[in-house]
Design an enzyme around this catalytic site. Structure first.
Site, PDB file in Angstrom:
ATOM      1  NE  ARG A 167     -10.100   6.570  10.709  1.00 29.51           N
ATOM      2  CZ  ARG A 167      -9.887   5.402  11.319  1.00 29.51           C
ATOM      3  NH1 ARG A 167      -9.939   4.262  10.644  1.00 29.51           N
ATOM      4  NH2 ARG A 167      -9.670   5.359  12.627  1.00 29.51           N
ATOM      5  CG  HIS A 173      -9.669   3.260  18.197  1.00 27.65           C
ATOM      6  ND1 HIS A 173      -9.933   4.370  17.430  1.00 27.65           N
ATOM      7  CD2 HIS A 173     -10.079   2.206  17.455  1.00 27.65           C
ATOM      8  CE1 HIS A 173     -10.481   4.008  16.287  1.00 27.65           C
ATOM      9  NE2 HIS A 173     -10.585   2.690  16.270  1.00 27.65           N
ATOM     10  CG  HIS A 184     -13.687  -1.132  16.770  1.00 27.39           C
ATOM     11  ND1 HIS A 184     -14.324  -0.816  15.603  1.00 27.39           N
ATOM     12  CD2 HIS A 184     -12.498  -0.485  16.731  1.00 27.39           C
ATOM     13  CE1 HIS A 184     -13.557  -0.011  14.879  1.00 27.39           C
ATOM     14  NE2 HIS A 184     -12.430   0.204  15.539  1.00 27.39           N
ATOM     15  CB  CYS A 223     -10.896  -2.359  10.314  1.00 23.51           C
ATOM     16  SG  CYS A 223      -9.417  -2.307   9.283  1.00 23.51           S
TER      17      CYS A 223
HETATM   18  P1  HMG Z   1       0.764  -0.784  -1.605  1.00 19.71           P
HETATM   19  O1  HMG Z   1      -0.050  -1.317  -2.716  1.00 19.71           O
HETATM   20  O2  HMG Z   1       1.798  -1.681  -0.969  1.00 19.71           O
HETATM   21  O3  HMG Z   1       1.440   0.592  -2.044  1.00 19.71           O
HETATM   22  O4  HMG Z   1      -0.242  -0.282  -0.470  1.00 19.71           O
HETATM   23  P2  HMG Z   1       2.795   0.893  -2.806  1.00 19.71           P
HETATM   24  O5  HMG Z   1       3.607   1.771  -1.921  1.00 19.71           O
HETATM   25  O6  HMG Z   1       3.392  -0.392  -3.327  1.00 19.71           O
HETATM   26  O7  HMG Z   1       2.292   1.743  -4.065  1.00 19.71           O
HETATM   27  C1  HMG Z   1       1.466   1.184  -5.075  1.00 19.71           C
HETATM   28  C2  HMG Z   1       0.729   2.308  -5.800  1.00 19.71           C
HETATM   29  O8  HMG Z   1      -0.157   2.938  -4.877  1.00 19.71           O
HETATM   30  C3  HMG Z   1       1.642   3.431  -6.318  1.00 19.71           C
HETATM   31  O9  HMG Z   1       1.037   3.933  -7.508  1.00 19.71           O
HETATM   32  C4  HMG Z   1       1.556   4.485  -5.261  1.00 19.71           C
HETATM   33  O10 HMG Z   1       1.785   5.798  -5.725  1.00 19.71           O
HETATM   34  C5  HMG Z   1       0.117   4.341  -4.825  1.00 19.71           C
HETATM   35  P3  HMG Z   1       1.611   3.549  -8.965  1.00 19.71           P
HETATM   36  O11 HMG Z   1       3.042   3.979  -8.909  1.00 19.71           O
HETATM   37  O12 HMG Z   1       1.455   2.052  -9.039  1.00 19.71           O
HETATM   38  O13 HMG Z   1       0.714   4.311  -9.842  1.00 19.71           O
HETATM   39  N1  HMG Z   1      -0.060   4.789  -3.428  1.00 19.71           N
HETATM   40  C6  HMG Z   1      -0.971   5.675  -3.012  1.00 19.71           C
HETATM   41  N2  HMG Z   1      -1.924   6.375  -3.668  1.00 19.71           N
HETATM   42  C7  HMG Z   1      -2.674   7.223  -2.927  1.00 19.71           C
HETATM   43  N3  HMG Z   1      -2.494   7.407  -1.587  1.00 19.71           N
HETATM   44  C8  HMG Z   1      -1.569   6.736  -0.918  1.00 19.71           C
HETATM   45  C9  HMG Z   1      -0.764   5.819  -1.634  1.00 19.71           C
HETATM   46  N4  HMG Z   1       0.247   5.013  -1.253  1.00 19.71           N
HETATM   47  C10 HMG Z   1       0.664   4.382  -2.356  1.00 19.71           C
HETATM   48  N5  HMG Z   1      -1.404   6.915   0.413  1.00 19.71           N
HETATM   49  C11 HMG Z   1      -0.806   1.138   1.388  1.00 19.71           C
HETATM   50  C12 HMG Z   1       0.246   0.222   0.771  1.00 19.71           C
HETATM   51  C13 HMG Z   1      -0.358   1.479   2.796  1.00 19.71           C
HETATM   52  C14 HMG Z   1      -0.899   2.409   0.547  1.00 19.71           C
HETATM   53  C15 HMG Z   1      -2.175   0.377   1.401  1.00 19.71           C
HETATM   54  O14 HMG Z   1      -1.986  -0.825   2.062  1.00 19.71           O
HETATM   55  C16 HMG Z   1      -3.284   1.155   2.050  1.00 19.71           C
HETATM   56  O15 HMG Z   1      -3.735   2.177   1.531  1.00 19.71           O
HETATM   57  N6  HMG Z   1      -3.769   0.687   3.229  1.00 19.71           N
HETATM   58  C17 HMG Z   1      -4.793   1.380   3.975  1.00 19.71           C
HETATM   59  C18 HMG Z   1      -5.743   0.435   4.643  1.00 19.71           C
HETATM   60  C19 HMG Z   1      -6.723   1.198   5.506  1.00 19.71           C
HETATM   61  O16 HMG Z   1      -6.996   2.365   5.267  1.00 19.71           O
HETATM   62  N7  HMG Z   1      -7.286   0.524   6.528  1.00 19.71           N
HETATM   63  C20 HMG Z   1      -8.235   1.143   7.423  1.00 19.71           C
HETATM   64  C21 HMG Z   1      -7.609   2.137   8.364  1.00 19.71           C
HETATM   65  S1  HMG Z   1      -6.813   1.387   9.762  1.00 19.71           S
HETATM   66  C22 HMG Z   1      -8.085   1.136  10.913  1.00 19.71           C
HETATM   67  O17 HMG Z   1      -9.235   1.283  10.590  1.00 19.71           O
HETATM   68  C23 HMG Z   1      -7.717   0.810  12.355  1.00 19.71           C
HETATM   69  C24 HMG Z   1      -7.907   2.009  13.301  1.00 19.71           C
HETATM   70  O18 HMG Z   1      -9.265   2.448  13.302  1.00 19.71           O
HETATM   71  C25 HMG Z   1      -7.495   1.607  14.735  1.00 19.71           C
HETATM   72  C26 HMG Z   1      -8.125   0.295  15.213  1.00 19.71           C
HETATM   73  O19 HMG Z   1      -9.373   0.162  15.168  1.00 19.71           O
HETATM   74  O20 HMG Z   1      -7.355  -0.561  15.634  1.00 19.71           O
HETATM   75  C27 HMG Z   1      -7.030   3.196  12.897  1.00 19.71           C
HETATM   76 MG    MG Z   2     -10.877   1.523  14.412  1.00 19.03          MG
END
Ligand code: HMG
Ligand code: MG
Length: 311
Positions: free
Chosen positions: A24, A220, A222, A253
């Site tokens: 992931r 966690h 990095h 990220c």
């Molecule tokens: P948004 O654009 O604000 O979403 O994104 P929304 O709620 O306004 O919805 C817009 C459209 O997206 C809608 O579709 C929703 O249905 C769709 P439409 O009606 O326009 O056709 N939608 C989705 N589709 C599929 N799956 C979903 C989903 N949600 C909404 N889950 C959102 C907000 C949170 C979804 C977006 O910002 C996002 O996906 N962010 C993820 C970013 C990410 O994955 N970052 C990496 C992981 S975090 C990390 O790595 C840190 C960690 O490792 C710890 C560390 O290192 O500190 C964990």
């Molecule tokens: Mg991370």
């Protein structure tokens, strides 16, 4: 020499749990698109190497993280092949839409991911710091009602590329609020790898003082600034027994440009082995897996231990 001499240090835990995030956190940041079949083989090989927990993918918006857009295909493949072991692989879920997608496939462990800072909440979740709780609250409630276990991540705990220093009290406040939504564990993220050992000790102590015991905490790290193992030692001394790591040191990220790879699982395994701390992982099988994956990614593993053992 393919193993360190075992010389324990007093005052450390006898056993730790490694929470593997390479499939992931690692693959979400690779420019190469990895075929779903290769991801399924990666997860299976990591399980076979003895890793007890293997986070598989994310049910986030596919436009935000195109590398993991095949989450549904991957999970159905893994559930077909592994049955309940497949359903038990944790997946990242940011909101109710992500939860629906995970529940459809029978996933039984999800992880939400919050930010300790305002700017990263905007960059990573398109939300505000307070807004993220409104997004997570119904997600966690419905997950729990469905019998699904929830882990909570909190990011930018040791510094933020846009805001600089992040006060310990702010991290503890956000982390506690996330945990109190109904999580079983809080993973404390050094997203950009800037933390140092004294800071780790201070942060863990502050969580414990606020009532969140070390049995509910994971670290966690990095490894951007090469501090991850020193920080691991500080965390072990503070009583932490769960560590996130990424096979081969992949990771980062996509929404935090200065984030590089996670602490490499192989480096962690070498370190724990030398201390005589049980971890249950077969280092040779793990190194072979990272070397195999590096072939698919077209670049060598950044892990020092993978380089030393596969050279
Ligand atoms: P948004 O654009 O604000 O979403 O994104 P929304 O709620 O306004 O919805 C817009 C459209 O997206 C809608 O579709 C929703 O249905 C769709 P439409 O009606 O326009 O056709 N939608 C989705 N589709 C599929 N799956 C979903 C989903 N949600 C909404 N889950 C959102 C907000 C949170 C979804 C977006 O910002 C996002 O996906 N962010 C993820 C970013 C990410 O994955 N970052 C990496 C992981 S975090 C990390 O790595 C840190 C960690 O490792 C710890 C560390 O290192 O500190 C964990
Ligand atoms: Mg991370």
């Amino acid at each position: 020499m393919d193993r360190p001499a075992v010389v324990p240090l007093a005052g450390l835990p006898e056993r730790v749990t490694i929470y593997e995030v390479g499939a992931r956190d690692g693959l979400q940041n690779e420019s190469a698109l990895v075929p779903t079949e290769v991801k399924a083989e990666l997860v299976t090989r990591l399980l076979d190497a003895g890793l007890p927990i293997v986070e598989a993918t994310s049910f986030v918006h596919p436009r935000w993280v195109p590398q993991l857009a095949d989450a549904a295909e991957l999970m159905s493949l893994l559930v077909d092949r592994l049955g309940d072991r497949g359903r038990d692989l944790p997946v990242l879920v940011p909101n109710e839409r992500g939860l629906d997608r995970a529940l459809e496939l029978g996933c039984r462990h999800i992880a939400i991911f919050g930010s300790a800072t305002e700017t990263f909440a905007a960059k990573n979740l398109n939300s505000t710091l307070d807004g993220q709780f409104a997004m997570f609250e119904p997600t966690v409630r419905r997950a729990r009602e469905a019998g699904v276990d929830v882990r909570a991540y909190v990011s930018m705990c040791f510094g933020d590329p846009w805001e600089g220093a992040v006060p310990v009290a702010q991290v503890v406040d956000v982390g506690k609020r996330l945990f109190d939504l109904g999580a079983s564990q809080l993973s404390i993220g050094d997203t950009i790898g800037v933390g140092t050992a004294g800071h780790v000790t201070a942060l863990v102590d502050a969580f414990v003082e606020a009532g969140l015991g070390t049995e509910h905490l994971a670290m966690h790290f990095h490894d951007t600034y090469g501090q991850a193992l020193a920080n691991t030692l500080a965390a072990l001394r503070a009583g932490i027994t769960t560590f996130d790591a990424s096979a081969g040191g992949l990771g980062g990220c996509p929404y935090a440009k200065s984030a590089t790879g996670n602490l490499a699982t192989e480096d962690l395994v070498w370190f724990l082995t030398g201390l005589g701390i049980e971890h249950g992982v077969d280092l040779d099988a793990l190194v072979a897996t990272s070397a195999w994956l590096a072939g698919h990614l077209g670049r060598p593993s950044p892990s020092a231990v993978v380089r030393a053992l596969s050279g």
